[in-house]
Scaffold this motif. Structure first.
Motif, PDB file in Angstrom:
ATOM      1  N   THR A  77     -38.452 -26.058  43.652  1.00  0.00           N
ATOM      2  CA  THR A  77     -39.203 -27.299  43.477  1.00  0.00           C
ATOM      3  C   THR A  77     -40.146 -27.574  44.642  1.00  0.00           C
TER       4      THR A  77
ATOM      5  N   GLN B 174     -46.720 -36.890  39.319  1.00  0.00           N
ATOM      6  CA  GLN B 174     -45.356 -36.469  39.617  1.00  0.00           C
ATOM      7  C   GLN B 174     -44.641 -35.971  38.374  1.00  0.00           C
ATOM      8  N   GLU B 175     -44.883 -36.620  37.254  1.00  0.00           N
ATOM      9  CA  GLU B 175     -44.199 -36.239  36.026  1.00  0.00           C
ATOM     10  C   GLU B 175     -44.583 -34.831  35.575  1.00  0.00           C
ATOM     11  N   ASP B 176     -45.796 -34.379  35.898  1.00  0.00           N
ATOM     12  CA  ASP B 176     -46.182 -33.012  35.552  1.00  0.00           C
ATOM     13  C   ASP B 176     -45.293 -32.001  36.280  1.00  0.00           C
TER      14      ASP B 176
ATOM     15  N   ASP C 202     -42.292 -32.722  37.572  1.00  0.00           N
ATOM     16  CA  ASP C 202     -40.919 -32.912  37.109  1.00  0.00           C
ATOM     17  C   ASP C 202     -40.671 -32.200  35.788  1.00  0.00           C
ATOM     18  N   ARG C 203     -41.650 -32.228  34.896  1.00  0.00           N
ATOM     19  CA  ARG C 203     -41.491 -31.584  33.596  1.00  0.00           C
ATOM     20  C   ARG C 203     -41.300 -30.068  33.756  1.00  0.00           C
ATOM     21  N   LEU C 204     -42.085 -29.474  34.637  1.00  0.00           N
ATOM     22  CA  LEU C 204     -41.942 -28.042  34.892  1.00  0.00           C
ATOM     23  C   LEU C 204     -40.581 -27.724  35.503  1.00  0.00           C
TER      24      LEU C 204
ATOM     25  N   ARG D 101     -37.759 -29.504  35.332  1.00  0.00           N
ATOM     26  CA  ARG D 101     -36.689 -29.693  34.346  1.00  0.00           C
ATOM     27  C   ARG D 101     -36.576 -28.482  33.429  1.00  0.00           C
ATOM     28  N   SER D 102     -37.700 -28.030  32.939  1.00  0.00           N
ATOM     29  CA  SER D 102     -37.699 -26.892  32.029  1.00  0.00           C
ATOM     30  C   SER D 102     -37.102 -25.651  32.693  1.00  0.00           C
TER      31      SER D 102
ATOM     32  N   LEU E 223     -34.880 -36.407  38.298  1.00  0.00           N
ATOM     33  CA  LEU E 223     -35.129 -35.353  37.319  1.00  0.00           C
ATOM     34  C   LEU E 223     -34.168 -35.441  36.140  1.00  0.00           C
TER      35      LEU E 223
END
Length: 281
Positions: free
Chosen positions: A43, A76-78, A80-82, A84-85, A120
């Motif tokens: 991360t 930030q959400e971009d 976080d999405r990566l 999480r996946s 996350l």
């Protein structure tokens, strides 16, 4: 994955996190792997890549498109999405069966990333283990010898005292965030002590299995304790030390009579107040 709940196990290095992970992983309703190092090794570097990418896109937008880019700013959400996946895909590589309710990872230094992990995965749960930093010092020196760094921990040398001091500082950095996190997010983290696990492995296991809401009947607890005992894992009785094994001795209080006054003073300066707050006198 929608049917699984997420678990992260942490603690200062050499505090029994691997033992704790193996106990959890031995439960039929839990699959706990280690060590994914999802924050500091994935991360954090990915965040820097995305910052560099966003800076480059900003430069292009300014110089080529006069401040009217085709792509929106990275949020930030971009990131976080990566993340999480990636984390979820890694956790699923062991193909947990239908009976498994909790899927997780043990990485000691998650203690520094608990708020990020909770952001996350808002429904995740955490288990942290704490060990007497004086015993941690012995375990760290054992690992140094295994890594061919014996000169750093040779008795009677300033290097050894400095090594122990730095270990105490590292212990404090790992342990200090726990109380504030628990206060801010009650019910999300179960805290236990290595010494209590040594003294009553089935009793302590019952507590954290109850925390996770999984089976904790006597027969299952006894079977897991036997499977994950020091003797079962190492082939040695507790207290029997092996110079090259990852599993050193499997006892508590081994520091007594083995750490010189200069080393104890260094530890006290590095983490004495926090050590005593956890009852290590």
């Amino acid at each position: 994955m929608a049917e699984k709940q997420l678990l992260f196990v942490c603690g200062a290095p050499k505090s029994g996190t691997t033992w704790l992970q193996r106990v959890l992983d031995a439960h039929p309703q839990i699959q706990c792997s280690g060590e994914g190092h999802f924050i500091e090794r994935f991360t954090v570097p990915l965040a820097q890549v995305m910052r560099d990418y966003a800076a480059h896109l900003g430069l292009v937008a300014d110089r080529v498109y006069e401040g009217q880019p085709y792509y929106p700013p990275i949020e930030q959400e971009d990131l976080d999405r990566l993340v999480r996946s990636f984390v979820l895909s890694r956790l699923m590589t062991r193909s947990p069966g239908a009976e498994v309710r909790w899927i997780g990872d043990k990485t000691p230094r998650y203690t520094a990333s608990l708020p990020a992990l909770l952001r996350l995965f808002p429904h995740a749960r955490f288990i942290n283990i704490v060990r007497d930093p004086r015993d941690v010092a012995l375990a760290r020196m054992h690992q140094a010898r295994r890594a061919n760094l014996a000169e750093r921990v040779a008795e009677g040398t300033p290097q050894r005292v400095q090594f122990i001091r730095e270990g105490g500082q590292d212990w404090a950095r790992s342990v200090a965030p726990i109380a504030a996190f628990v206060a801010e997010h009650p019910g999300t983290l179960h805290n236990l002590k290595y010494e209590d696990m040594i003294g009553d492995p089935t009793g302590e296991a019952r507590k954290f299995f109850r925390f996770l809401g999984v089976r904790h009947d006597d027969a299952l607890l006894e079977r897991i304790a036997n499977m994950t005992s020091f003797e079962a894992q190492s082939g040695r009785k507790p207290g029997e030390e092996h110079p090259t094994s990852f599993l050193r001795k499997g006892v508590a209080g081994d520091w007594i009579g083995r750490l010189e006054p200069e080393a104890l003073q260094a530890l006290d300066e590095a983490c004495g107040d926090l050590m005593r707050a956890y009852g290590y006198i």
